[in-house]
Design an enzyme around this catalytic site. Structure first.
Site, PDB file in Angstrom:
ATOM      1  N   HIS A 195       0.723  -1.197   0.139  1.00  0.00           N
ATOM      2  CA  HIS A 195      -0.187   0.064   0.044  1.00  0.00           C
ATOM      3  C   HIS A 195       0.891   1.228  -0.024  1.00  0.00           C
ATOM      4  O   HIS A 195       0.320   2.365  -0.374  1.00  0.00           O
ATOM      5  CB  HIS A 195      -1.010  -0.250   1.147  1.00  0.00           C
ATOM      6  CG  HIS A 195      -2.085   0.936   0.994  1.00  0.00           C
ATOM      7  ND1 HIS A 195      -2.188   2.003   0.311  1.00  0.00           N
ATOM      8  CD2 HIS A 195      -3.423   0.705   1.695  1.00  0.00           C
ATOM      9  CE1 HIS A 195      -3.492   2.480   0.466  1.00  0.00           C
ATOM     10  NE2 HIS A 195      -4.073   1.885   1.287  1.00  0.00           N
ATOM     11  N   GLU A 416     -11.063  -3.342 -18.997  1.00  0.00           N
ATOM     12  CA  GLU A 416     -11.507  -4.283 -20.141  1.00  0.00           C
ATOM     13  C   GLU A 416     -10.193  -4.978 -20.588  1.00  0.00           C
ATOM     14  O   GLU A 416      -9.248  -4.040 -21.178  1.00  0.00           O
ATOM     15  CB  GLU A 416     -12.088  -3.366 -21.310  1.00  0.00           C
ATOM     16  CG  GLU A 416     -12.510  -4.235 -22.514  1.00  0.00           C
ATOM     17  CD  GLU A 416     -13.431  -4.912 -22.492  1.00  0.00           C
ATOM     18  OE1 GLU A 416     -13.460  -6.231 -22.449  1.00  0.00           O
ATOM     19  OE2 GLU A 416     -14.551  -4.232 -22.162  1.00  0.00           O
TER      20      GLU A 416
END
Length: 473
Positions: A195, A416
């Site tokens: 993170h 996508e």
């Protein structure tokens, strides 16, 4: 208060539990839900390799901002895909490896390692080209056999290779991608990143770039890697009070175990589903009540206000109307500080709202929505810079009763890939009573519904559930 503590909490699913309601419309037996969930996915790891940048990159140390500094822990997400006959697993594997290698040229820090600068006592990114890691595994099950993908199955941990805690910090890979196939031809892509190097928004940008490169297209977005854009001012200028931050006194280390470590078996775990009708009802309820023009009635704000009320009033064993409850929630500061949307580091800070339990219980929902709205508005550019400067002077962390962590609109499932969009994307969940998670629904079913994941001690969960439906009526 929220302080550093990342020990995993194991959850006891209550076998005694009767039906529990998801939102106002649905009632599902917990046993029925759990019976469909396979927690051991029987994953076998077949290969683990290092992926290096496709071109030589500059060896350098990269500055980490004060926001990055306090986020040294892994975040793991899983992205599920149904079988695509045009993209058998071997092709998917080849394309992912190639795309990752290309991506590591512009994301050179992902191929580096975290290191502690002994002189400054700050973490830095050592862009040394040591490589990211790619793992290939196989499950014995079909994708349709492992249960509801929205339900944060503990077995999903097997779909993401964790960083190696037994290695020194400067040897641990910062990016690990695991491709796990299912018998049906479907597969999961597990992504583990530290993170300290990125927030959810920048991880989504990375995944969009990875997907574009896998399709033999150019980068969708060129990342901005200049973390000095969020450097503290010199000298630091702390212009505001920051009750949402907890200062740790010099010489005092964090307790071990931390105050939020909960022994195994002491937390119940439930998902409450808010339908689009439920959310519309909460919005209308806030509009119909005594209404302040300062309240911005959005889906997130009404859900956050509703969850805050339930959590605050279910807290502990004895109700204290004078106790102050503070909710924290993330705000993206890119636009507030004039950062490019493609900023690749952490550019999210914790906004907050505070009130006495008596006000939370007796006041209208619209008042709570107003306080959540004001917390977001408080996060101006000047305020955000003051927080960053605070971190330059103080050692500390966000401070509140609990945090609402929203994955609702991050849009990971909108990415996508050549083989299609994910059927579902979710973080691997480690259940903590100080964090309430908001998840989207399965792609194609509803874009406006949200799943509220709550983990609490049994008595608190009973109160939370009663209040959740009471205030939703």
């Amino acid at each position: 208060m929220l302080i550093k503590g990342y020990t995993n909490i194991k959850i006891r699913i209550p076998k005694h539990a009767p039906n529990f309601r998801m939102g106002t419309l649905n009632q599902s037996p917990i046993k029925s839900l759990i019976s469909k969930i396979i927690q051991d996915l029987k994953v076998t790891i077949h290969d683990t390799i290092n992926i290096f940048p496709s071109h030589e990159t500059e060896k350098q140390s990269m500055f980490l901002s004060n926001i990055d500094q306090v986020l040294n822990f892994n975040v793991e997400t899983v992205h599920f895909f149904v079988a695509n006959p045009r993209f058998p697993l071997q092709i998917v594997e080849e394309k992912l490896k190639s795309a990752l290698s290309e991506a590591l040229v512009v994301y050179d820090f992902l191929a580096g390692r975290l290191k502690l600068n002994l002189e400054s006592q700050r973490f830095e990114l050592d862009c040394n080209g040591a490589g990211a890691q790619f793992v290939v595994g196989k499950s014995e099950f079909e994708l349709g056999e492992i249960g509801d993908l929205v339900y944060p199955n503990p077995g999903f941990k097997q779909l993401v290779q964790k960083s190696y805690d037994d290695l020194a910090i400067h040897d641990r890979p910062l990016c690990i991608i695991q491709l796990t196939s299912f018998r049906c031809g479907g597969f999961a892509i597990g992504v583990a990143t530290n993170h300290a190097i990125s927030d959810g928004i920048s991880v989504k940008t990375f995944l969009e770039n990875l997907a574009s490169l896998a399709a033999d297209k150019p980068l969708a977005t060129t990342p901005c890697n200049d973390r000095h854009l969020l450097a503290a001012r010199s000298p630091p200028q702390i212009q505001f009070d920051h009750p949402e931050l907890l200062k740790i006194p010099t010489g005092i280390d964090f307790p071990s175990p931390t105050v939020f470590d909960t022994p195994e078996g002491e937390l119940d775990f439930k998902i409450f589903k808010l339908t689009s009708n439920d959310i519309a009802h909460l919005k209308q309820k806030a509009k119909d009540e005594p209404f302040s023009t300062n309240a911005k009635i959005t889906g997130f704000n009404v859900v956050a206000a509703h969850v805050w009320r339930c959590k605050a009033l279910s807290y502990g064993t004895d109700y204290d109307p004078e106790r102050v409850s503070t909710v924290l929630y993330a705000v993206d500061i890119r636009s507030r500080l004039g950062l490019p949307p493609s900023y690749a580091g952490n550019a999210v800070l914790s906004a907050y709202a505070s009130a006495r339990c008596k006000e939370i219980e007796e006041g209208p929902l619209s008042k709570l929505v107003e306080m959540v709205t004001e917390g977001t508005k408080r996060m101006t550019g000047e305020y955000a810079q003051s927080v960053i400067d605070w971190g330059e002077v103080n050692k500390g962390f966000p401070n509140g009763e609990f945090l609402i962590s929203s994955w609702w609109r991050l849009g990971f499932a909108d990415v996508e890939y050549p083989w299609g969009k994910p059927r579902y994307s979710c973080p691997v969940v480690y259940h903590r009573k100080d964090i309430i998670l908001l998840f989207p629904d399965i792609v194609g079913e509803s874009n406006n519904e949200v799943n509220v994941l709550v983990a609490l001690p049994r008595k608190e969960m009973e109160k939370f559930e009663d209040l959740f439906h009471k205030f939703l009526a």
